[in-house]
Design a protein around this motif. Structure first.
Motif, short mmCIF file in Angstrom:
data_model
loop_
_atom_site.label_atom_id
_atom_site.label_comp_id
_atom_site.label_asym_id
_atom_site.label_seq_id
_atom_site.Cartn_x
_atom_site.Cartn_y
_atom_site.Cartn_z
N ALA A 1 -13.78 2.96 -6.65
CA ALA A 1 -13.21 4.29 -6.33
C ALA A 1 -12.19 4.73 -7.38
N ILE B 1 -4.38 6.15 3.43
CA ILE B 1 -4.18 5.60 2.09
C ILE B 1 -5.14 6.24 1.08
N GLU C 1 -3.24 -5.36 -3.66
CA GLU C 1 -3.09 -3.90 -3.72
C GLU C 1 -4.24 -3.19 -3.00
N SER D 1 -13.62 -4.85 -4.48
CA SER D 1 -14.60 -4.14 -5.31
C SER D 1 -14.66 -2.65 -4.95
N GLY D 2 -14.34 -2.30 -3.70
CA GLY D 2 -14.36 -0.89 -3.31
C GLY D 2 -13.30 -0.10 -4.07
N THR D 3 -12.13 -0.69 -4.23
CA THR D 3 -11.06 -0.03 -4.98
C THR D 3 -11.42 0.04 -6.46
N TYR E 1 0.84 -1.20 0.00
CA TYR E 1 0.00 0.00 0.00
C TYR E 1 0.87 1.25 0.00
N THR F 1 -10.31 -2.56 3.26
CA THR F 1 -11.31 -3.50 3.80
C THR F 1 -10.92 -4.93 3.44
N ILE G 1 -0.61 9.24 -4.01
CA ILE G 1 -0.01 9.58 -2.71
C ILE G 1 1.51 9.56 -2.83
N GLY H 1 -8.23 -2.76 -1.42
CA GLY H 1 -8.04 -1.67 -0.48
C GLY H 1 -8.05 -2.16 0.96
N SER I 1 -7.19 8.78 -4.05
CA SER I 1 -5.90 8.36 -3.50
C SER I 1 -4.78 8.43 -4.54
N ASP J 1 -15.24 -9.26 -6.07
CA ASP J 1 -16.43 -8.45 -6.32
C ASP J 1 -17.68 -9.32 -6.12
N1 LIG Z 1 -3.18 4.09 -1.22
C1 LIG Z 1 -3.35 2.82 -1.49
O1 LIG Z 1 -2.41 2.03 -1.43
C2 LIG Z 1 -4.72 2.33 -1.89
C3 LIG Z 1 -4.84 1.06 -2.49
C4 LIG Z 1 -6.12 0.61 -2.82
C5 LIG Z 1 -7.23 1.38 -2.53
N2 LIG Z 1 -7.07 2.59 -1.96
C6 LIG Z 1 -8.25 3.40 -1.61
O2 LIG Z 1 -9.08 2.61 -0.77
C7 LIG Z 1 -10.44 3.02 -0.94
C8 LIG Z 1 -11.30 1.80 -1.19
O3 LIG Z 1 -11.22 0.98 -0.07
P1 LIG Z 1 -12.40 0.01 0.37
O4 LIG Z 1 -12.06 -0.49 1.73
O5 LIG Z 1 -13.70 0.71 0.16
O6 LIG Z 1 -12.34 -1.12 -0.74
P2 LIG Z 1 -11.64 -2.56 -0.93
O7 LIG Z 1 -10.96 -3.04 0.28
O8 LIG Z 1 -10.90 -2.49 -2.22
O9 LIG Z 1 -12.91 -3.46 -1.24
C9 LIG Z 1 -13.73 -3.85 -0.19
C10 LIG Z 1 -14.87 -4.66 -0.73
O10 LIG Z 1 -14.39 -5.90 -1.26
C11 LIG Z 1 -15.45 -6.83 -1.21
N3 LIG Z 1 -15.02 -8.09 -0.62
C12 LIG Z 1 -15.26 -9.31 -1.16
N4 LIG Z 1 -14.81 -10.27 -0.36
C13 LIG Z 1 -14.30 -9.67 0.74
C14 LIG Z 1 -13.71 -10.14 1.94
N5 LIG Z 1 -13.55 -11.45 2.19
N6 LIG Z 1 -13.31 -9.23 2.85
C15 LIG Z 1 -13.46 -7.92 2.65
N7 LIG Z 1 -14.01 -7.40 1.52
C16 LIG Z 1 -14.43 -8.27 0.58
C17 LIG Z 1 -16.55 -6.21 -0.34
O11 LIG Z 1 -17.59 -5.69 -1.17
P3 LIG Z 1 -18.62 -6.66 -1.92
O12 LIG Z 1 -18.80 -7.85 -0.99
O13 LIG Z 1 -19.82 -5.82 -2.08
O14 LIG Z 1 -17.96 -7.03 -3.21
C18 LIG Z 1 -15.86 -5.05 0.32
O15 LIG Z 1 -16.72 -3.97 0.64
C19 LIG Z 1 -10.46 3.99 -2.09
O16 LIG Z 1 -10.51 5.30 -1.57
C20 LIG Z 1 -9.13 3.76 -2.78
O17 LIG Z 1 -8.68 4.92 -3.44
C21 LIG Z 1 -5.84 3.08 -1.63
#
Ligand SMILES: NC(=O)c1ccc[n+]([C@@H]2O[C@H](COP(=O)([O-])OP(=O)(O)OC[C@H]3O[C@@H](n4cnc5c(N)ncnc54)[C@H](OP(=O)(O)O)[C@@H]3O)[C@@H](O)[C@H]2O)c1
Length: 240
Positions: free
Chosen positions: A71, A33, A172, A66-68, A25, A176, A43, A174, A40, A103
């Motif tokens: 976003a 992050i 990579e 899927s959140g990444t 990250y 969650t 950074i 995100g 993001s 996803d």
């Molecule tokens: N700076 C960095 O290194 C970096 C890297 C990546 C992202 N980001 C930032 O992070 C943010 C997005 O983060 P996020 O937390 O919303 O998204 P995320 O961690 O990419 O995705 C989370 C989603 O993945 C799905 N998922 C499926 N199986 C899962 C499991 N076993 N455990 C957890 N989640 C699971 C869930 O949605 P569903 O079940 O609905 O599919 C969950 O809501 C954005 O702002 C992005 O810009 C930053």
């Protein structure tokens, strides 16, 4: 450290037959992050981002939640030195790694950048998800839902990747998805790029997960510290 050492290639055979998981990250000095509005990009510096292409190329799958996908709409393919002369690390790409989106509900839109034909893409969805719009653009893999209701089962995800020849998985984010991997004891290596910058608000590298009190803190062994352009790169191994 060599790129192969950063992603721990020498340890890949030692994690019980599943793929070795490297969580990378990019964060600010205050551990953010992303900004409060979820943006993001970017950074860290061009030097750090270039190095990440070499790290991706050393693994067989690049995975995001899927959140990444929603976003950032990331492309996730490896850019090589041929494509981009600014790359500090001249990346050789023999075979593009899988691009993987975890996803559950198949909400990746048909126009997502990850669905172009530059690299193979795997979208993992729930067994009952409607993924018809994705089937001609990606390999759709159906996995069981996690028992705690948070997305898909990570052991099944790793099994599906292992069946496709993945030995090193580059996570990579995100935060969650990464927190679920950490909670399940499935992160083997952490590579953090820390930019000398502050955001003051926004998500940190892990969101949610099972660590809620000091008694559960996950200590890590620091394997390496280096500069990456203006950033600092830390490599650590969680203690088990
Ligand atoms: N700076 C960095 O290194 C970096 C890297 C990546 C992202 N980001 C930032 O992070 C943010 C997005 O983060 P996020 O937390 O919303 O998204 P995320 O961690 O990419 O995705 C989370 C989603 O993945 C799905 N998922 C499926 N199986 C899962 C499991 N076993 N455990 C957890 N989640 C699971 C869930 O949605 P569903 O079940 O609905 O599919 C969950 O809501 C954005 O702002 C992005 O810009 C930053």
């Amino acid at each position: 450290m060599l790129i192969s050492e950063l992603v721990g290639v020498e340890e890949w055979g030692g994690v019980g037959g599943r793929p070795f998981v490297v969580y990378k990250y990019a964060a600010t000095l205050d551990g953010r992050i992303a900004a409060a509005d979820r943006t993001s990009q970017w950074i860290t510096s061009p030097e750090s981002r270039a190095e990440v292409h070499a790290l991706r190329a050393a693994c067989q799958a690049t995975v995001v939640g899927s959140g990444t996908q929603r976003a950032d709409d990331p492309h996730l393919a490896v850019r090589s030195g041929r494509d981009d002369p600014r790359l500090r690390v001249p990346v050789q790409v023999e075979r593009q790694p899988w691009r993987v989106v975890v996803d559950t509900e198949a909400r990746t839109p048909r126009g997502a950048r990850v669905l172009d034909d530059v690299a193979p893409t795997l979208i993992t969805v729930a067994e009952d998800a409607d993924a018809r719009h994705l089937e001609d653009a990606a390999t759709v893999v159906r996995l069981p839902r996690a028992e705690d209701g948070r997305g898909l089962r990570l052991d099944a995800l790793l099994g599906a990747l292992g069946e496709r020849g993945v030995r090193g998985m580059f996570l990579e984010g995100g935060p969650t998805l990464a927190a679920s991997f950490v909670s399940a004891g499935l992160v083997d290596r952490i590579i953090a790029y820390i930019a000398p910058a502050l955001l003051g608000d926004g998500k940190s590298a892990l969101q949610g997960g099972s660590i809620t009190t000091m008694a559960d803190i996950l200590r890590c062994d620091l394997l390496d510290v280096a500069r990456s352009g203006p950033d600092v790169r830390l490599v650590a191994r969680p203690r088990r």
